[in-house]
Design an enzyme around this catalytic site. Structure first.
Site, short mmCIF file in Angstrom:
data_model
loop_
_atom_site.label_atom_id
_atom_site.label_comp_id
_atom_site.label_asym_id
_atom_site.label_seq_id
_atom_site.Cartn_x
_atom_site.Cartn_y
_atom_site.Cartn_z
N TYR A 173 10.10 80.65 84.24
CA TYR A 173 9.58 79.20 84.70
C TYR A 173 8.75 78.50 83.75
O TYR A 173 8.31 77.38 83.75
CB TYR A 173 8.92 79.13 86.23
CG TYR A 173 8.03 80.20 86.29
CD1 TYR A 173 6.49 79.96 85.55
CD2 TYR A 173 7.96 81.35 86.75
CE1 TYR A 173 5.74 80.87 85.92
CE2 TYR A 173 6.98 82.46 86.86
CZ TYR A 173 5.70 81.96 86.48
OH TYR A 173 4.65 83.11 86.54
N HIS B 211 1.88 86.41 86.74
CA HIS B 211 1.14 85.85 88.06
C HIS B 211 0.48 86.98 88.47
O HIS B 211 -0.85 87.15 88.62
CB HIS B 211 1.92 85.23 89.05
CG HIS B 211 1.08 84.75 90.32
ND1 HIS B 211 -0.16 83.96 90.34
CD2 HIS B 211 0.92 85.34 91.32
CE1 HIS B 211 -0.67 83.94 91.50
NE2 HIS B 211 -0.08 84.90 92.26
N ARG C 294 -2.67 81.22 82.02
CA ARG C 294 -2.68 82.62 81.89
C ARG C 294 -1.44 83.02 80.99
O ARG C 294 -0.34 82.77 81.32
CB ARG C 294 -2.50 83.22 83.31
CG ARG C 294 -1.30 82.68 84.13
CD ARG C 294 -1.03 83.48 85.41
NE ARG C 294 0.09 82.69 86.49
CZ ARG C 294 1.24 82.76 86.15
NH1 ARG C 294 1.91 83.56 85.21
NH2 ARG C 294 2.04 81.88 86.85
#
Length: 361
Positions: A274, A264, A260
Site C-alpha cells: 500500500y 504497521h 513509520r
C-alpha cells in the site's frame, strides 16, 4: 458550513516547523529554551530508540519477542513530546508508544515482557504514572479524558497525555474523548501521530478533512498540526499545550505529520502493498535523526564518537534487559485467573481449582 468557510478553517492549520530537512532553523521565534545538555539528551534518546527498534525487530523474527510495532521514523514525534512532560504527568500510550513510557520510567525488561504478553510487563513500579499500552485502537483517548478530569478534581498540577495514529482519529472514541475533555476543561493533550496509512488505509480515504488537527474545532479545543519529523517543533508544541492545560485553558489536539519506515506491526504486515517506493524515499529524506544530527553538528554538540557511544550503550542495555525478561517466572494459567478479581466469582473459582491441580502435578 459553506465550502468557503471550510477553506478558511483549514487554512488556519498550517504545519508548525522549526527545523527544515537540512537541520536549519526556519522559525527562530519559536525556538524552545533548551540547554546544550537537553539537546544532546534528546538526540541520545532518538539514537537509542532507533537501535532498540532495529534490535526488537530482529528479536521478534527470532521468536524471542511477541507483539511488536516498529517505531523508526516516529522518534521525534514520540520523544520530543515526552521530553516536554513532568515526571508526574500521566501517559496513556497506544501499542506503538513504548519508547515514551520507557523514558518516563518503565524498565526496559518490562517492555519486553509486555511484548511477550507476560503479566509482569504491566506491573509498573510505584509512582510511575502510566497506563499499560492500549491494544484497542482509540480506547486510550476516552481514558485520558477521565484521568485528566481526575487530576483536575484533585487539584493536581499535572496533565494526562495520550497518543494514537491517524487510524485512531477515525474511531468514535476519538471524538467522544476530546468532546468530554473539552466540555469539562480537563488538562489533557491528545497527540495523533499521522503516519499516513493507519494499518494500511491512506489517510485521504479515512476522512474528507484536510487535516486531523482541524477536528479540534468541533470539540471547542485548541488544535495544531506539527512537522512530526522535527523534534524541536514537537517539543515546543507539546510544552505549550501542557502549559495551556495547567493554566486552565483546556485540552489541545496535536497532529504530528510523521512516517513509520517499517510495517504497521511485525504480525505479517507488508507495507509495499500500500506504499510506493517513491513515497518511502521522500520520507527517508525527512528522517528525524538525520535532521537533528545536522542541527547539533553545526552547533558543535554532536559527533560520530558520541553517537557510537549511544549505539553501544543501547545494545548493552537491550542485551541485559532480555536476560532479565528471560529470567522472569514462567506465566501460569492460575496467575492470570488470580489477577482478574479481588474476590473470584464462582466460575473462576472452579477454574482456579482445576488449574491449580494441573499445575501441581
Amino acid at each position: 458550513m459553506s465550502t468557503k468557510t471550510l477553506a478558511q478553517v483549514e487554512e488556519q492549520f498550517e504545519t508548525f516547523q522549526i527545523l527544515n530537512e537540512e537541520g536549519e532553523v526556519v522559525n527562530e521565534a519559536a525556538m524552545p529554551e533548551l540547554s546544550d545538555e537537553n539537546l544532546q539528551e534528546i538526540m541520545r534518546r532518538m539514537v537509542y530508540t532507533r537501535i532498540w527498534d532495529q534490535r526488537a525487530i530482529s528479536l521478534n523474527r527470532q521468536g524471542r519477542l511477541g507483539f511488536y510495532a516498529p517505531v523508526a521514523g516516529q522518534e521525534a514525534s514520540m520523544l520530543g513530546s515526552q521530553f516536554a512532560l513532568d515526571k508526574d504527568d500521566w501517559i496513556l500510550p497506544g501499542y506503538r508508544d513504548i519508547p515514551q513510557i520507557v523514558f518516563h520510567g518503565l524498565p526496559l525488561h518490562q517492555a519486553f515482557l509486555w511484548s511477550r504478553g507476560h503479566f509482569a510487563g504491566s506491573q509498573f513500579p510505584d509512582g510511575l504514572n502510566i497506563l499499560f499500552p492500549q491494544i484497542i485502537i482509540g480506547a486510550q483517548i476516552i481514558q485520558t479524558a477521565g484521568v485528566a478530569l481526575g487530576l483536575k478534581r484533585k487539584g493536581k498540577n499535572n496533565i494526562a497525555i495520550t497518543y494514537t495514529g491517524d487510524g485512531g482519529a477515525s474511531q468514535g472514541d476519538f471524538y467522544e474523548g476530546m468532546n468530554f475533555a473539552g466540555a469539562y476543561n480537563a488538562p489533557a493533550v491528545f497527540i495523533v501521530q499521522n503516519n499516513r496509512f493507519a494499518i494500511s488505509v491512506p489517510v485521504e480515504k479515512q476522512s474528507a478533512a484536510k487535516t486531523i488537527a482541524q477536528k479540534a474545532v468541533a470539540a471547542g479545543i485548541e488544535g495544531i498540526q506539527v512537522d512530526g519529523m522535527d523534534v524541536l517543533a514537537v517539543y515546543s508544541a507539546t510544552k505549550q499545550a501542557r502549559e495551556r492545560a495547567l493554566a486552565g485553558e483546556g485540552p489541545t489536539l496535536i497532529e504530528t505529520m510523521t512516517y513509520r519506515y517499517g510495517p504497521h506491526t511485525m504480525a505479517g504486515d507488508d507495507p509495499t502493498r500500500y506504499r510506493s517506493s517513491d513515497l518511502d524515499d521522500e520520507w527517508t529524506k525527512k528522517d528525524p535523526l538525520v535532521r537533528f544530527r545536522k542541527f547539533l553538528e553545526k552547533k558543535g554538540l554532536w559527533t560520530e564518537e558520541k553517537e557510537n557511544e549511544v549505539v553501544e550503550k543501547a545494545k548493552e542495555d537491550i542485551k541485559e534487559a532480555m536476560k532479565q525478561a528471560d529470567s522472569a517466572p514462567k506465566q501460569k494459567v492460575t496467575d492470570l485467573i488470580g489477577f482478574m478479581f479481588e474476590d473470584l466469582p464462582h466460575n473462576l473459582r472452579e477454574q482456579m481449582e482445576e488449574y491449580t491441580a494441573k499445575e501441581s502435578k
